[in-house]
Design a protein around this motif. Structure first.
Motif, PDB file in Angstrom:
ATOM      1  N   UNK A 102       0.818  -1.217   0.000  1.00 11.62           N
ATOM      2  CA  UNK A 102       0.000   0.000   0.000  1.00 11.62           C
ATOM      3  C   UNK A 102       0.848   1.261   0.000  1.00 11.62           C
ATOM      4  N   UNK A 103       2.072   1.187   0.564  1.00  9.68           N
ATOM      5  CA  UNK A 103       2.952   2.355   0.574  1.00  9.68           C
ATOM      6  C   UNK A 103       3.543   2.583  -0.813  1.00  9.68           C
ATOM      7  N   UNK A 104       3.764   3.836  -1.138  1.00 12.21           N
ATOM      8  CA  UNK A 104       4.349   4.205  -2.417  1.00 12.21           C
ATOM      9  C   UNK A 104       5.770   4.718  -2.197  1.00 12.21           C
ATOM     10  N   UNK A 192       5.372  -6.933   6.053  1.00 13.97           N
ATOM     11  CA  UNK A 192       4.864  -6.620   7.392  1.00 13.97           C
ATOM     12  C   UNK A 192       5.067  -5.143   7.707  1.00 13.97           C
ATOM     13  N   UNK A 193       6.232  -4.600   7.319  1.00 14.99           N
ATOM     14  CA  UNK A 193       6.484  -3.174   7.529  1.00 14.99           C
ATOM     15  C   UNK A 193       5.486  -2.335   6.738  1.00 14.99           C
ATOM     16  N   UNK A 198       5.376   1.349   7.603  1.00 10.18           N
ATOM     17  CA  UNK A 198       6.782   1.614   7.912  1.00 10.18           C
ATOM     18  C   UNK A 198       7.650   1.509   6.658  1.00 10.18           C
ATOM     19  N   UNK A 199       8.492   2.528   6.448  1.00  5.08           N
ATOM     20  CA  UNK A 199       9.538   2.484   5.420  1.00  5.08           C
ATOM     21  C   UNK A 199      10.830   1.967   6.056  1.00  5.08           C
ATOM     22  N   UNK A 259       8.473   0.321  -0.203  1.00  5.09           N
ATOM     23  CA  UNK A 259       8.786   0.946   1.083  1.00  5.09           C
ATOM     24  C   UNK A 259      10.270   0.871   1.439  1.00  5.09           C
ATOM     25  N   UNK A 260      11.126   0.624   0.440  1.00  6.58           N
ATOM     26  CA  UNK A 260      12.566   0.768   0.656  1.00  6.58           C
ATOM     27  C   UNK A 260      12.887   2.252   0.543  1.00  6.58           C
TER      28      UNK A 260
END
Length: 605
Positions: A102-104, A192-193, A198-199, A259-260
């Motif tokens: 979900x994170x970009x 999981x992050x 979480x990045x 998310x890196x």
């Protein structure tokens, strides 16, 4: 034709044989044509192996082995001897990460960070422990990824307002960089992050291999027949000796997710005695990492062609020389152009040791960063003084966290140091999810709830920002020092399979797509050469293809057609042979009609 004419068996045999021969010829022609259409360019011949180490996971072993400091505190520690104990085995059959991310990705624009919606991103992070690492026995961290995920959840559970959005990793479980691990063990940690918002900042230097030397004694250019360091000491030797480039390429290949947040390509390298003059290898490393990521996005053999991004590169600098060392060092690591520079300058800052002096120091850094207009982001990659007390067993008030972004608007964020790993800075009494939260940690999590924010600053209209001129000297240990080499003289070197285009990250990982049902089997390879001389296998089965791929099975189809054609030709040959025999018999009978024997009932024909 059959209605108008009567044909003998021989004539029919000839006709059938000719038709069969034509059909087989046509089938073979179609097969060859389709095979030729599969690729308009001829397959390149295998290239000779370039000179240098082609082991995908180089593990140089100088004597003694200069492991980089795994203690991220500014104080240099003695070189530990490598562990003789085998690495712990991966946990059995881990469940693959499932579901889309979900994170970009976060990008650097100008000197700030932005999310995919164009909003400024503020780093609020914590230094993560090396889970399962036994420092006294010099053992590697734990391969049980579930333990890592539990620590991650412990952090977010304590953060009641969910302010933390970043963790900085220092060491990785061995399976994370093990290219033979088809389960890709650490994917689950990143998923999981992502689920927790979480990045992740990942290390670009390794422990057993992929290290940067912490002394000139480990900067030899060559090795002798017994694999011992030999030859001259040089900046090029510093860059090549630990195999850091191959490690960094492996990190890109296996840990590139949405998310890196970034890859830390060095941590206080210049703080090691004698290594200040060799800091050009950091720029060389940044250059070669960016070139590899560019190849991943453009090379035909890359699984992530067209979707690979430039993961931001971070350098975490020591604060030992204060502003006098900070400013020219940052200028140098950003100089010349973005493709040979870092993207974020991180400072491991220990200046907020009391309320009055700490604020003055932070104000000074913020003022300089704002005026410098660096072409990259600036953040505190380690924030926090050593704990007070004779044995550093007291607790820090963490007052700098409160309204952090309102007070220092030129700094993109921080990673507080640390969960566990250095007794002078520990917030917990261990590296597990069950570790006791110390008073120092309680203070941090309390202040985190009032970290605040500020209005987002839009990116500059013209990008990239101008790059500074490279200084000829840098300030180390209270003196100006000449650099041992120009970074342009520090050359790329072969890293074997780690640098192949086919080792680039898969598209699903870069895009953060569900991989729970995808196969991790390797594809057959045929070696070609990239533009810079690095070997790159050309896949013979394609990349990330969906559904049935006709070209993939063309050799099988062609073989079947050839075998079938040979069988048909054999049958046709038999018919032709009998046909010609019957034809000769008919001609002979026509020459001697009285000898022709006719069946009964046909005497009057």
């Amino acid at each position: 034709a059959l209605c108008k004419h009567s044909f003998s068996r021989s004539e029919l045999s000839i006709m059938v044989g000719m038709r069969l021969f034509s059909a087989v010829s046509a089938a073979l022609g179609v097969a060859v044509t389709l095979q030729g259409c599969g690729d308009k360019t001829p397959a390149p011949a295998p290239a000779p192996k370039p000179d240098g180490n082609t082991d995908p996971a180089p593990s140089p072993s100088p004597n003694p082995n200069p492991e980089p400091s795994t203690d991220p505190s500014p104080s240099p520690s003695p070189n530990p001897e490598p562990s003789t104990d085998p690495s712990p085995s991966p946990s059995p059959s881990p469940t693959p990460a499932s579901g889309d991310f979900k994170l970009k990705p976060i990008v650097v624009k100008g000197n700030r960070l932005y999310d995919s919606d164009g909003n400024e991103f503020f780093v609020k992070g914590l230094g993560f422990p090396n889970v399962g690492k036994d420092v006294e026995k010099n053992e590697r961290p734990d391969n049980n990824v579930d333990d890592w995920i539990k620590v991650l959840k412990r952090i977010t559970d304590l953060d009641t307002k969910k302010e933390i959005n970043t963790v900085r990793l220092y060491e990785l479980p061995p399976c994370a960089t093990d290219t033979q691990d088809k389960s890709r063990c650490f994917d689950r940690f990143f998923k999981a992050a992502d689920d927790l918002g979480i990045y992740v900042i990942v290390p670009g230097t390794g422990y057993a291999w992929g290290w940067l030397p912490n002394g000139e004694a480990f900067c030899h250019e060559d090795r002798d027949e017994n694999n011992n360091p030999s030859g001259e000491l040089s900046t090029q030797g510093c860059y090549k000796e630990g195999g850091v480039l191959g490690f960094g390429q492996t990190i890109v290949s296996r840990l590139t997710f949405p998310n890196t947040l970034g890859i830390a390509i060095g941590n206080e390298f210049e703080h090691n005695p004698g290594m200040q003059q060799h800091i050009p290898i950091i720029k060389a490393y940044a250059r070669d990492m960016k070139k590899f990521m560019s190849e991943c996005n453009t090379h035909d053999d890359s699984p992530s062609k067209g979707v690979m991004r430039q993961v931001p590169l971070i350098y975490a600098a020591s604060d030992a020389d204060g502003d006098a060392g900070l400013r020219p060092r940052a200028q140098y690591l950003f100089c010349d152009s973005p493709d040979v520079s870092i993207d974020m300058y991180g400072l491991n800052i220990e200046r907020y040791c009391d309320e009055t002096g700490g604020k003055v120091a932070y104000d000074g850094v913020n003022k300089w960063v704002k005026e410098a207009k660096l072409p990259g982001a600036f953040l505190y990659t380690e924030m926090g003084c050593a704990k007070p007390g004779k044995d550093h067993d007291g607790s820090r008030p963490w007052t700098q966290v409160e309204n952090f972004f309102g007070k220092w608007d030129a700094v993109s964020g921080f990673a507080a140091y640390a969960y566990y790993g250095n007794k002078d800075f520990d917030m917990f009494d261990g590296d597990t999810a069950e570790a006791k939260l110390l008073e120092d940690g309680e203070n941090f999590f309390n202040k985190l709830q009032v970290v605040g924010t500020r209005d987002s600053v839009p990116p500059p209209a013209e990008l990239p920002l101008p790059s500074p001129t490279c200084p000829k000297q840098l300030f180390f240990r209270n003196n100006l020092h000449d650099l041992a080499a120009d970074y342009k003289e520090v050359e790329w070197y072969s890293t074997g399979e780690a640098g192949w285009a086919t080792s680039c990250p898969p598209a699903w990982a870069v895009l953060g797509k569900d991989n729970s049902e995808k196969s991790s089997e390797d594809s057959p390879k045929a070696v070609t050469v990239l533009s810079d001389g690095v070997e790159s296998p050309t896949l013979t089965t394609g990349h990330q293809q969906q559904g049935f791929d006709f070209k993939q099975y063309m050799p099988v189809f062609l073989t079947i057609l050839v075998v079938a054609g040979l069988l048909l030709l054999s049958v046709a040959a038999l018919f032709l042979r009998r046909g010609w025999a019957d034809a000769r018999s008919i001609r002979k009978s026509q020459e001697s009609p009285e000898e022709l024997e006719l069946p009964s009932g046909f005497a009057n024909i």
